[in-house]
Design a protein around this motif. Structure first.
Motif, mmCIF file in Angstrom:
data_model
loop_
_atom_site.group_PDB
_atom_site.id
_atom_site.type_symbol
_atom_site.label_atom_id
_atom_site.label_comp_id
_atom_site.label_asym_id
_atom_site.label_seq_id
_atom_site.Cartn_x
_atom_site.Cartn_y
_atom_site.Cartn_z
ATOM 1 N N GLY A 95 -7.854 14.605 5.084
ATOM 2 C CA GLY A 95 -7.730 13.151 5.740
ATOM 3 C C GLY A 95 -6.589 12.126 5.411
ATOM 4 N N LEU A 96 -6.640 10.941 5.804
ATOM 5 C CA LEU A 96 -5.771 9.911 5.352
ATOM 6 C C LEU A 96 -6.205 9.066 4.339
ATOM 7 C CD1 LEU A 96 -4.407 9.137 8.952
ATOM 8 C CD2 LEU A 96 -3.262 10.780 7.181
ATOM 9 N N LEU A 97 -5.582 8.583 3.265
ATOM 10 C CA LEU A 97 -5.836 7.729 2.444
ATOM 11 C C LEU A 97 -4.909 6.516 2.235
ATOM 12 C CD1 LEU A 97 -8.339 7.318 0.359
ATOM 13 C CD2 LEU A 97 -6.920 8.242 -1.406
ATOM 14 N N ALA A 98 -5.502 5.479 2.373
ATOM 15 C CA ALA A 98 -4.692 4.103 2.030
ATOM 16 C C ALA A 98 -5.107 3.687 0.523
ATOM 17 C CB ALA A 98 -4.851 3.120 2.862
ATOM 18 N N VAL A 99 -4.181 3.627 -0.439
ATOM 19 C CA VAL A 99 -4.461 3.024 -1.668
ATOM 20 C C VAL A 99 -3.607 1.628 -1.950
ATOM 21 C CG1 VAL A 99 -4.822 5.125 -2.415
ATOM 22 C CG2 VAL A 99 -2.638 4.195 -2.898
ATOM 23 N N ASP A 100 -3.890 0.862 -2.856
ATOM 24 C CA ASP A 100 -3.436 -0.303 -3.550
ATOM 25 C C ASP A 100 -2.080 0.244 -4.012
ATOM 26 O OD1 ASP A 100 -2.796 -2.387 -5.691
ATOM 27 O OD2 ASP A 100 -3.807 -3.401 -4.056
ATOM 28 N N ARG B 210 0.736 -1.170 -0.090
ATOM 29 C CA ARG B 210 0.110 0.032 0.017
ATOM 30 C C ARG B 210 0.744 1.373 -0.084
ATOM 31 N NH1 ARG B 210 -4.559 -1.954 4.199
ATOM 32 N NH2 ARG B 210 -5.533 -3.415 2.866
ATOM 33 N N VAL B 211 0.147 2.623 -0.226
ATOM 34 C CA VAL B 211 0.805 3.749 -0.365
ATOM 35 C C VAL B 211 -0.251 4.340 0.452
ATOM 36 C CG1 VAL B 211 1.438 5.693 -1.420
ATOM 37 C CG2 VAL B 211 1.636 3.452 -2.468
ATOM 38 N N TYR B 212 0.402 5.333 1.385
ATOM 39 C CA TYR B 212 -0.393 5.959 2.563
ATOM 40 C C TYR B 212 -0.133 7.539 2.245
ATOM 41 C CZ TYR B 212 -0.843 1.561 4.890
ATOM 42 O OH TYR B 212 -1.109 0.071 4.845
ATOM 43 N N MET B 213 -1.209 8.314 2.184
ATOM 44 C CA MET B 213 -0.914 10.003 2.033
ATOM 45 C C MET B 213 -1.800 10.561 2.988
ATOM 46 S SD MET B 213 0.983 11.443 -0.269
ATOM 47 C CE MET B 213 1.348 12.971 0.613
ATOM 48 N N VAL C 135 -8.078 2.053 -0.639
ATOM 49 C CA VAL C 135 -8.498 0.744 0.317
ATOM 50 C C VAL C 135 -9.381 1.258 1.588
ATOM 51 C CG1 VAL C 135 -7.703 -1.072 1.812
ATOM 52 C CG2 VAL C 135 -6.382 -0.412 -0.555
ATOM 53 N N TRP C 136 -8.929 2.355 2.237
ATOM 54 C CA TRP C 136 -9.491 2.922 3.200
ATOM 55 C C TRP C 136 -8.962 4.340 3.194
ATOM 56 C CZ3 TRP C 136 -6.395 5.373 6.739
ATOM 57 C CH2 TRP C 136 -5.098 4.627 6.994
#
Length: 511
Positions: free
Chosen positions: A459-464, A441-444, A471-472
């Motif tokens: 906010g915070l975003l988690a992506v594949d 994952r990559v978190y931003m 993802v969330w």
């Protein structure tokens, strides 16, 4: 650019920055860029009524084009209300004020902006002025349309994450978090460095510096280093917070003008410390790159750039690479601090480069992500990020470089060798920090401003990592008429993502 519109109120200046910037960019070139008026066309006087309505078209650069739209609503006072639409930066029908309309033959001036009107083709054409679109001359062509039908901006299809814990710090947290041996470190605007237990969020220690903290803590061995806006570099014991030494690195305390100030440089952060080969390397707000002995802060060498150095350097292969507010990327000899090469991006560079084999990859406020030859500084490739500063420090993993963006509100993945796009994800906010990248994952973290013309959701975003699919997400609480969210970089480890917010809270969310 705001001089072209009605004087903004305190918060309005920041709110209108993207919208104003893009309308300036797409409305036209300067009068000097326009062809002479056609005498035959001048015989038929063009009126505001002839131009009223919706116009749509493209701005082009480097083989790419993006859609823009403009709506003109003439008034009885001889002025025109402008409404801008630009899907690439999520602006839709944004009113940008009333400006004078002056027509001279086929030259159409909207306040200080200018088009050429071609009656036969039914087009408005021009160039984006150099003073308003950095570095490049961008041609624009608009055509009349019945209405502007814009694509909807879909929200991320991702589950909402629940924090494992939240720690109330009590002061805005700008620079992000650092994780080391089960401890989360976060510096606050009140000048306190906080050490929190990564499992519970309970405070282990605090240390009071002499000014606001706009840099991340860096831990090497058992020592923790950070700069504060009192102009001092601090070295602490990472486990106890006890001070070991301090060193003044700028003569005066650092003054950061708020976005509401016409003199603001949007210099949100300072340089973190880079540790390599038994030395400390850091940039200073007064434009120096320092090499120090970590034992007590003794200066080994210094290099003077042309302006502030607001991000940590990268040290690799016997060289030190960094960007400056003077618009250059520099390469220095690691041992001597002497210049090897420099590259002019045309606009401030406020992020840390990443080394990808033979390339130095870094963003610029020229709207570019650039790859430079690490040996010579020659341009290898570049990617233009439409109407957006690139202030995020890129991260490399498995030949892919990941980077955030400002007004584009996007997280990008590019092939590091070629610059070929892999994916792009709308993160619904300004992505100024450095992405955190794991195997999957990559978190931003993102930030926003309440009342801004673009409806962000910070906010915070988690992506594949492979696809960029969300993802969330975790939404930051909106603060009325204020900036909110996560401006800095996030840390990942111990099964969690740790982020520090402008609301004065550190949050831990399961990976």
């Amino acid at each position: 650019m705001e001089r072209c519109l009605p004087p903004p109120r305190s918060h309005d200046r920041m709110r209108s920055r993207v919208a104003t910037f893009v309308v300036v960019s797409i409305l036209a070139g300067t009068a000097a860029c326009l062809p002479a008026a056609d005498s035959a066309a001048a015989a038929e006087a063009l009126t505001a009524a002839d131009l009223a309505g919706a116009w749509a078209g493209t701005v082009s650069h480097d083989g790419e084009s993006v859609m823009v739209g403009l709506e003109l609503e003439p008034g009885d006072d001889g002025k025109v209300l402008l409404k801008l639409s630009s899907p690439v930066v999520h602006i839709a029908h944004a009113p940008l004020g009333r400006v004078p309309l002056v027509v001279e033959g086929d030259s159409v001036r909207l306040g200080p902006f200018a088009f050429r009107y071609d009656r036969a083709a039914g087009t408005l054409t021009g160039l984006v002025p150099d003073s308003l679109a950095p570095v490049y001359k961008l041609p624009i062509t608009l055509r009349r349309v019945p209405s502007l039908d814009l694509p909807l901006r879909p929200e991320p299809r991702a589950r909402l994450a629940t924090p494992s814990w939240i720690a109330e710090i009590g002061a805005p947290l700008w620079p992000g978090t650092t994780l080391w041996h089960g401890v989360v470190y976060a510096g606050a605007e009140d000048g306190r460095m906080h050490a929190l237990d990564a499992g519970t969020g309970h405070e282990r220690w605090t240390f009071a510096a002499g000014g606001p903290i706009r840099t991340r803590a860096v831990v090497s061995g058992d020592a923790l280093y950070f700069q504060a806006d009192d102009g001092v570099l601090y070295a602490l014991a990472a486990d106890t917070g006890r001070e070991r030494w301090r060193l003044r690195v700028t003569e005066k305390a650092i003054l950061r003008r708020p976005p509401s100030d016409p003199g603001s440089r949007f210099d949100r952060f300072g340089s973190d410390v880079a540790v390599a080969h038994g030395r400390l390397f850091l940039g200073t707000h007064d434009g120096r790159l320092l090499c120090l002995d970590p034992a007590g802060g003794r200066e080994v060498w210094r290099f003077e750039s042309g302006d502030s150095v607001l991000a940590a350097p990268a040290v690799e292969g016997g060289r030190v690479y960094f960007g400056s507010f003077d618009g250059h990327v520099y390469a220095l000899d690691e041992k001597a601090g002497t210049l090897v090469w420099k590259y002019d991006t045309g606009k401030p560079v406020v992020s840390t480069p990443v080394l990808a084999r033979e390339h130095v990859i870094v963003g610029s406020r020229s709207y570019d992500l650039l790859a430079l030859d690490a040996r010579t500084g020659a341009l290898a490739w570049k990617r233009y990020i439409w109407f957006s500063w690139v202030e995020s420090s890129p991260v490399l993993r498995d030949g892919i470089v990941y980077v955030g963006s400002s007004d584009a509100a996007a997280l990008f993945a590019f092939e590091s060798a070629t610059g070929r796009p892999v994916w792009q994800t709308d993160v619904w906010g300004w992505a100024w920090g450095q992405p955190a990248v794991t195997a999957r994952r990559v978190y931003m973290g993102t930030s926003a401003l309440d009342g801004y013309p673009v409806p962000h959701q910070a906010g915070l975003l988690a992506v594949d990592r492979a696809t960029g699919e969300p993802v969330w997400r975790f939404l930051a609480p909106v603060e009325k008429d204020k900036a909110y969210g996560f401006t800095g970089s996030v840390a990942v480890g111990a099964g969690h993502v740790f982020a520090a917010g402008l609301d004065g809270r550190v949050v831990a969310l399961p990976e």
